[in-house]
Design a protein around this motif. Structure first.
Motif, PDB file in Angstrom:
ATOM      1  N   LEU A   1      36.444  36.839  35.683  1.00 33.41           N
ATOM      2  CA  LEU A   1      36.924  36.310  36.754  1.00 33.41           C
ATOM      3  C   LEU A   1      38.159  35.460  36.894  1.00 33.41           C
ATOM      4  O   LEU A   1      38.921  35.379  37.760  1.00 33.41           O
ATOM      5  CB  LEU A   1      35.519  35.946  37.317  1.00 33.41           C
TER       6      LEU A   1
ATOM      7  N   GLN B   1      50.086  41.009  39.807  1.00 36.44           N
ATOM      8  CA  GLN B   1      49.621  42.356  40.107  1.00 36.44           C
ATOM      9  C   GLN B   1      50.140  42.710  41.356  1.00 36.44           C
ATOM     10  O   GLN B   1      50.625  44.074  41.632  1.00 36.44           O
ATOM     11  CB  GLN B   1      48.242  42.359  39.738  1.00 36.44           C
TER      12      GLN B   1
ATOM     13  N   GLU C   1      39.670  47.309  40.646  1.00 34.88           N
ATOM     14  CA  GLU C   1      38.926  47.638  41.999  1.00 34.88           C
ATOM     15  C   GLU C   1      39.347  46.463  42.828  1.00 34.88           C
ATOM     16  O   GLU C   1      38.102  46.238  44.337  1.00 34.88           O
ATOM     17  CB  GLU C   1      37.759  47.540  41.643  1.00 34.88           C
ATOM     18  N   ALA C   2      40.196  45.365  43.218  1.00 33.98           N
ATOM     19  CA  ALA C   2      40.379  44.320  43.595  1.00 33.98           C
ATOM     20  C   ALA C   2      40.325  44.538  45.598  1.00 33.98           C
ATOM     21  O   ALA C   2      40.044  43.953  46.576  1.00 33.98           O
ATOM     22  CB  ALA C   2      41.329  42.727  42.344  1.00 33.98           C
ATOM     23  N   ASP C   3      41.202  45.293  45.302  1.00 31.17           N
ATOM     24  CA  ASP C   3      41.857  45.645  46.547  1.00 31.17           C
ATOM     25  C   ASP C   3      40.643  46.675  47.165  1.00 31.17           C
ATOM     26  O   ASP C   3      41.038  45.996  48.679  1.00 31.17           O
ATOM     27  CB  ASP C   3      42.989  47.120  46.773  1.00 31.17           C
TER      28      ASP C   3
ATOM     29  N   SER D   1      36.743  33.055  47.784  1.00 29.95           N
ATOM     30  CA  SER D   1      37.696  33.513  47.077  1.00 29.95           C
ATOM     31  C   SER D   1      39.360  33.078  46.654  1.00 29.95           C
ATOM     32  O   SER D   1      39.709  32.688  45.879  1.00 29.95           O
ATOM     33  CB  SER D   1      37.213  34.801  46.983  1.00 29.95           C
TER      34      SER D   1
ATOM     35  N   ILE E   1      41.216  37.183  36.423  1.00 26.83           N
ATOM     36  CA  ILE E   1      41.796  37.574  37.631  1.00 26.83           C
ATOM     37  C   ILE E   1      42.026  36.685  38.719  1.00 26.83           C
ATOM     38  O   ILE E   1      43.389  36.981  39.215  1.00 26.83           O
ATOM     39  CB  ILE E   1      40.533  38.554  38.270  1.00 26.83           C
TER      40      ILE E   1
ATOM     41  N   ARG F   1      38.102  43.660  48.160  1.00 26.17           N
ATOM     42  CA  ARG F   1      38.763  42.960  49.500  1.00 26.17           C
ATOM     43  C   ARG F   1      39.122  44.220  51.019  1.00 26.17           C
ATOM     44  O   ARG F   1      37.904  43.179  51.717  1.00 26.17           O
ATOM     45  CB  ARG F   1      39.971  42.566  49.313  1.00 26.17           C
TER      46      ARG F   1
ATOM     47  N   TRP G   1      46.304  37.706  39.585  1.00 23.30           N
ATOM     48  CA  TRP G   1      46.118  38.655  40.581  1.00 23.30           C
ATOM     49  C   TRP G   1      47.554  38.359  41.567  1.00 23.30           C
ATOM     50  O   TRP G   1      47.874  39.611  42.070  1.00 23.30           O
ATOM     51  CB  TRP G   1      44.741  38.033  41.589  1.00 23.30           C
TER      52      TRP G   1
ATOM     53  N   GLY H   1      38.514  44.823  37.174  1.00 21.71           N
ATOM     54  CA  GLY H   1      38.640  43.798  38.588  1.00 21.71           C
ATOM     55  C   GLY H   1      39.847  44.558  39.069  1.00 21.71           C
ATOM     56  O   GLY H   1      39.732  44.282  39.821  1.00 21.71           O
ATOM     57  N   LEU H   2      40.552  44.424  38.090  1.00 20.44           N
ATOM     58  CA  LEU H   2      42.268  44.640  38.858  1.00 20.44           C
ATOM     59  C   LEU H   2      42.305  45.918  39.412  1.00 20.44           C
ATOM     60  O   LEU H   2      42.101  45.846  40.087  1.00 20.44           O
ATOM     61  CB  LEU H   2      43.711  43.996  37.802  1.00 20.44           C
TER      62      LEU H   2
END
Length: 348
Positions: free
Chosen positions: A37, A47, A158-160, A182, A40, A163, A44, A155-156
């Motif tokens: 975390l 990315q 699934e980040a979008d 966040s 990320i 959100r 992020w 995590g990267l």
């Protein structure tokens, strides 16, 4: 029977103890998760920027390669520095034995009875073994790094989507609040690490130059170790000061060089830590020094060296979250320092 007014004070305490125990005994999972975390939050923006120019899988690959490269560079600086120190100790073992024997004789001549025990039990092989053991512990973090990288990749990816789920009407009002918190946490953590990186590079260069001027051998190794260890507040600079000081005694056999090295390194750490970093951080990242020291030692106890590294970012998360909760704002005020604490007390 306890009064009803006493019950609310018992339950949070028991809950807190259970949570701490869970985090400690399940550290094999929680430690890589916390690191992922943290990473990320740092990478992020890279990315997100890359996804606007290239395909998402390629952007993820570039981000992961960049992350792994940075971790390897910082970790290798510590391992390489201690490896050079272990080699020097091994090749100069006879010289070190003579120096320590002379020190033991001098102490015994001044009525210090423990000197005989030091001379009898001191073994340079033991000293080399301690250094090599420390290197081995640093290398053992490879498993943690691998698992954390897997978490970062997932995590990267699934980040979008995560959100977007937070923006759904069914997730309100907590979704928008979580997004806001966040975003602020990510911004503060990135700023903290940028400032820490600038201070670490500057510390490494200045320590390397100081070691050259002072005539201390392995100057490049001391600079590399100072650079990497500076990422760990308090414990890192302390380690980067003690080792060169002891090494100065082993190199010269006298206390004069050790005193010069000890004073010089402390001045460097004090100037950078007390003036450079606070001036770059500003009021938004102002945290109580006591809270920083406590966080470093607490998470060091919980998770070892990786915990010491991530202790301050975890503290930033706690302070930021509490600042957004009116009922917990007093906690953020206590953990913050200077102008930030006064601003929180006013509700800003």
């Amino acid at each position: 029977m306890a009064e009803p007014s006493d019950r609310p004070m018992v339950n949070p305490l028991v809950t807190g103890v259970l949570v701490v125990a869970l985090v400690y005994f399940a550290r094999a999972i929680f430690m890589p998760l916390a690191f992922s975390l943290f990473v990320i939050a740092l990478v992020w923006p890279i990315q997100a920027a890359l996804q606007k120019r290239v395909a998402r899988p390629l952007a993820l690959l570039i981000t992961l390669l960049f992350t792994i490269t940075v971790i390897v560079v910082v970790g290798s600086a510590i391992v390489w520095g201690f490896s050079k120190l272990a080699q020097w100790l091994f090749y100069n073992s006879d010289r070190l034995q003579t120096i320590y024997a002379n020190w033991a004789t001098w102490l015994e001549g001044h009525g210090i009875a423990v000197a005989g025990a030091i001379e009898e039990h001191f073994n340079v092989t033991w000293l080399v073994g301690v250094t090599q053991g420390l290197i081995g512990r640093l290398n053992s973090t490879a498993g943690l790094t691998l698992l954390a990288c897997i978490f970062v990749m997932l995590g990267l990816l699934e980040a979008d989507d995560f959100r977007n789920r937070l923006c759904l009407a069914s997730a309100q009002p907590y979704g928008e609040l979580l997004l806001q918190i966040s975003g602020e946490i990510g911004s503060k953590v990135r700023r903290f690490m940028i400032i820490r990186s600038i201070a670490s590079v500057f510390t490494g260069v200045v320590v390397w130059m100081f070691a050259l001027v002072a005539g201390l051998e392995l100057a490049t190794a001391w600079g590399a170790m100072a650079f990497a260890l500076n990422y760990i507040p308090f414990i890192g600079p302390l380690t980067a000061t003690i080792f060169p000081t002891l090494f100065a005694i082993a190199q010269s056999g006298s206390w004069q060089l050790a005193l010069v090295v000890f004073i010089g390194l402390n001045v460097i750490q004090f100037v950078i830590g007390s003036y450079l970093e606070p001036s770059l951080a500003g009021a938004s990242l102002a945290i109580s020094p006591f809270a920083v020291v406590f966080a470093v030692f607490f998470w060091s106890f919980m998770w070892g060296l990786p915990g010491a590294f991530i202790g301050v970012p975890i503290l930033i998360v706690v302070v930021t979250y509490c600042a957004h909760e009116p009922s917990k704002r007093w906690i953020a005020a206590l953990l913050s320092g200077g102008q930030r604490a006064r601003a929180l007390s006013r509700g800003d």
